[in-house]
Design an enzyme around this catalytic site. Structure first.
Site, PDB file in Angstrom:
ATOM      1  N   SER A 240       1.006 -37.005  -6.320  1.00  0.00           N
ATOM      2  CA  SER A 240       1.177 -36.937  -4.866  1.00  0.00           C
ATOM      3  C   SER A 240       2.554 -36.380  -4.544  1.00  0.00           C
ATOM      4  O   SER A 240       3.577 -36.963  -4.934  1.00  0.00           O
ATOM      5  CB  SER A 240       1.044 -38.328  -4.252  1.00  0.00           C
TER       6      SER A 240
ATOM      7  N   HIS B  52      -2.031 -33.582  -4.944  1.00  0.00           N
ATOM      8  CA  HIS B  52      -2.462 -34.486  -3.869  1.00  0.00           C
ATOM      9  C   HIS B  52      -1.495 -34.364  -2.693  1.00  0.00           C
ATOM     10  O   HIS B  52      -0.291 -34.559  -2.847  1.00  0.00           O
ATOM     11  CB  HIS B  52      -2.508 -35.921  -4.400  1.00  0.00           C
TER      12      HIS B  52
ATOM     13  N   ASP C  70      -0.601 -35.677   1.039  1.00  0.00           N
ATOM     14  CA  ASP C  70      -0.805 -36.787   1.975  1.00  0.00           C
ATOM     15  C   ASP C  70      -0.409 -36.373   3.385  1.00  0.00           C
ATOM     16  O   ASP C  70       0.763 -36.132   3.660  1.00  0.00           O
ATOM     17  CB  ASP C  70       0.049 -37.988   1.543  1.00  0.00           C
TER      18      ASP C  70
ATOM     19  N   MET D 100      -0.189 -37.434   7.290  1.00  0.00           N
ATOM     20  CA  MET D 100      -0.104 -38.646   8.116  1.00  0.00           C
ATOM     21  C   MET D 100       0.280 -38.274   9.544  1.00  0.00           C
ATOM     22  O   MET D 100       1.147 -37.418   9.731  1.00  0.00           O
ATOM     23  CB  MET D 100       0.942 -39.597   7.551  1.00  0.00           C
TER      24      MET D 100
ATOM     25  N   HIS E  66      -5.483 -35.393   1.522  1.00  0.00           N
ATOM     26  CA  HIS E  66      -5.854 -36.747   1.941  1.00  0.00           C
ATOM     27  C   HIS E  66      -5.414 -36.917   3.391  1.00  0.00           C
ATOM     28  O   HIS E  66      -4.225 -37.056   3.663  1.00  0.00           O
ATOM     29  CB  HIS E  66      -5.153 -37.740   0.996  1.00  0.00           C
TER      30      HIS E  66
ATOM     31  N   MET F 265      -4.785 -38.828   6.486  1.00  0.00           N
ATOM     32  CA  MET F 265      -4.598 -40.148   7.102  1.00  0.00           C
ATOM     33  C   MET F 265      -4.326 -39.899   8.573  1.00  0.00           C
ATOM     34  O   MET F 265      -3.210 -40.117   9.070  1.00  0.00           O
ATOM     35  CB  MET F 265      -3.437 -40.873   6.410  1.00  0.00           C
TER      36      MET F 265
ATOM     37  N   MET G 151      -8.447 -46.574  -1.756  1.00  0.00           N
ATOM     38  CA  MET G 151      -7.010 -46.856  -1.661  1.00  0.00           C
ATOM     39  C   MET G 151      -6.691 -48.149  -2.410  1.00  0.00           C
ATOM     40  O   MET G 151      -7.350 -49.176  -2.207  1.00  0.00           O
ATOM     41  CB  MET G 151      -6.581 -47.007  -0.198  1.00  0.00           C
TER      42      MET G 151
ATOM     43  N   GLY H 287       0.009 -45.072   3.910  1.00  0.00           N
ATOM     44  CA  GLY H 287       1.170 -44.852   4.769  1.00  0.00           C
ATOM     45  C   GLY H 287       2.463 -44.585   4.017  1.00  0.00           C
ATOM     46  O   GLY H 287       3.302 -43.829   4.486  1.00  0.00           O
TER      47      GLY H 287
ATOM     48  N   GLY I 231       5.197 -45.722  -3.309  1.00  0.00           N
ATOM     49  CA  GLY I 231       6.030 -46.739  -3.937  1.00  0.00           C
ATOM     50  C   GLY I 231       5.590 -48.175  -3.735  1.00  0.00           C
ATOM     51  O   GLY I 231       6.379 -49.094  -3.968  1.00  0.00           O
TER      52      GLY I 231
ATOM     53  N   ASP J  36      -5.786 -44.309  -5.408  1.00  0.00           N
ATOM     54  CA  ASP J  36      -4.521 -43.828  -4.849  1.00  0.00           C
ATOM     55  C   ASP J  36      -3.662 -45.017  -4.424  1.00  0.00           C
ATOM     56  O   ASP J  36      -4.061 -45.786  -3.552  1.00  0.00           O
ATOM     57  CB  ASP J  36      -4.853 -42.932  -3.641  1.00  0.00           C
TER      58      ASP J  36
ATOM     59  N   GLY K  22       2.222 -40.878  -7.220  1.00  0.00           N
ATOM     60  CA  GLY K  22       3.372 -40.265  -6.571  1.00  0.00           C
ATOM     61  C   GLY K  22       4.659 -40.660  -7.242  1.00  0.00           C
ATOM     62  O   GLY K  22       5.250 -39.896  -8.019  1.00  0.00           O
TER      63      GLY K  22
HETATM   64  C1  DX5 Z   1      -0.108 -43.543   0.397  1.00  0.00           C
HETATM   65  C2  DX5 Z   1      -0.542 -42.200  -0.155  1.00  0.00           C
HETATM   66  C3  DX5 Z   1      -0.388 -42.061  -1.600  1.00  0.00           C
HETATM   67  C4  DX5 Z   1       1.034 -42.208  -2.101  1.00  0.00           C
HETATM   68  C5  DX5 Z   1       0.948 -42.818  -3.465  1.00  0.00           C
HETATM   69  O1  DX5 Z   1      -0.504 -43.628   1.714  1.00  0.00           O
HETATM   70  O2  DX5 Z   1      -1.907 -41.955   0.142  1.00  0.00           O
HETATM   71  O3  DX5 Z   1      -0.952 -40.847  -2.062  1.00  0.00           O
HETATM   72  O4  DX5 Z   1       1.744 -41.006  -2.193  1.00  0.00           O
HETATM   73  O5  DX5 Z   1       2.244 -43.105  -3.894  1.00  0.00           O
HETATM   74  P1  DX5 Z   1       2.508 -44.046  -5.142  1.00  0.00           P
HETATM   75  O6  DX5 Z   1       1.861 -43.440  -6.338  1.00  0.00           O
HETATM   76  O7  DX5 Z   1       3.994 -44.059  -5.205  1.00  0.00           O
HETATM   77  O8  DX5 Z   1       1.927 -45.403  -4.807  1.00  0.00           O
HETATM   78 ZN    ZN Z   2      -2.911 -40.182  -0.799  1.00  0.00          ZN
END
Ligand code: DX5
Ligand code: ZN
Length: 216
Positions: free
Chosen positions: A8, A31, A33, A35, A64, A66, A137, A142, A145, A175, A197
């Site tokens: 990600s 990937h 993201d 938002m 993805h 969101m 998920m 959102g 980490g 994810d 990510g």
């Molecule tokens: C969260 C995202 C993820 C995020 C994952 O809303 O959809 O794709 O980047 O990050 P890590 O791998 O750090 O949990």
């Molecule tokens: Zn994602």
């Protein structure tokens, strides 16, 4: 089962996205993201960034969304160069999610649905025969980490059962909080596409981390 790795770029350096995508060249997907500050309490990147990234990589862009009412934007993401576009089932009414998936397919792209942690496995059933990917998920969407929610594994198992029975070509992606240790847990439950990510971008050796995820 072949495992695919989708780093990600939410955890990449946004001032150096091209460099950070080159760093994940041994992965299978990028990937992305997206938002909107409405569906999730954060704002990230959108259509112009997908458009700029598209010519920089041969890896498919796994977008993805969101965002609330994704039907409004799915065609623009396809035109910008997305290869897979996934919509949250919670983001609109089922008829509108169906229409969004149809619009994505009409653009010749792959379409997916995504479930937030509190959404039950059964929510994929109206869409399972028409999607190319289901994303479960393993954190609240959102932010990167966060801690992996191992209690999502029963849901992954149920959806793996649905996929094997009703649409065996469909990918099952997880994810959130994926690292080589939690990847093994998710694969065991039936996932075959792993988003990661922070684990990837914080790794001292990114290719080694991608290999460790793949062989988890
Ligand atoms: C969260 C995202 C993820 C995020 C994952 O809303 O959809 O794709 O980047 O990050 P890590 O791998 O750090 O949990
Ligand atoms: Zn994602």
């Amino acid at each position: 089962m072949t495992i695919k790795i989708a780093p990600s770029i939410l955890s990449a350096d946004f001032a150096n996205l091209q460099r950070d995508i080159e760093r994940i060249s041994t992965a299978d997907l990028v990937h992305v993201d997206v938002m909107d500050g409405m569906f999730v309490p954060n704002i990230s990147i959108g259509i112009p960034v997908v458009q700029s990234l598209h010519p920089t990589t041969t890896l498919p862009l796994d977008v993805h969304l969101m965002i609330t009412q994704p039907i409004r934007y799915v065609e623009q993401f396809c035109d910008a160069g997305a290869d897979i576009v996934s919509c949250h089932v919670e983001a609109d009414t089922p008829p509108n999610i169906h229409k969004a998936l149809e619009l994505i397919h009409a653009k010749g792209k792959k379409a997916g649905v995504v479930l937030k942690p509190n959404t039950p496995a059964q929510a994929v059933l109206p869409f399972i025969k028409e999607v190319d990917m289901i994303l479960v998920m393993t954190v609240e969407p959102g932010f990167g980490g966060q801690k992996f929610m191992a209690d999502m594994m029963p849901k992954v198992r149920i959806i793996r059962g649905y996929i094997d029975e009703m649409n065996p070509a469909c990918d099952l992606e997880v994810d959130g909080g994926i690292d080589p240790a939690t990847a093994a847990v998710a694969i065991e439950a039936g996932a075959n596409v792993l988003v990661a990510g922070s684990a990837v971008y914080k790794a001292a050796d990114i290719s080694e981390c991608i290999a460790a995820l793949r062989n988890a």
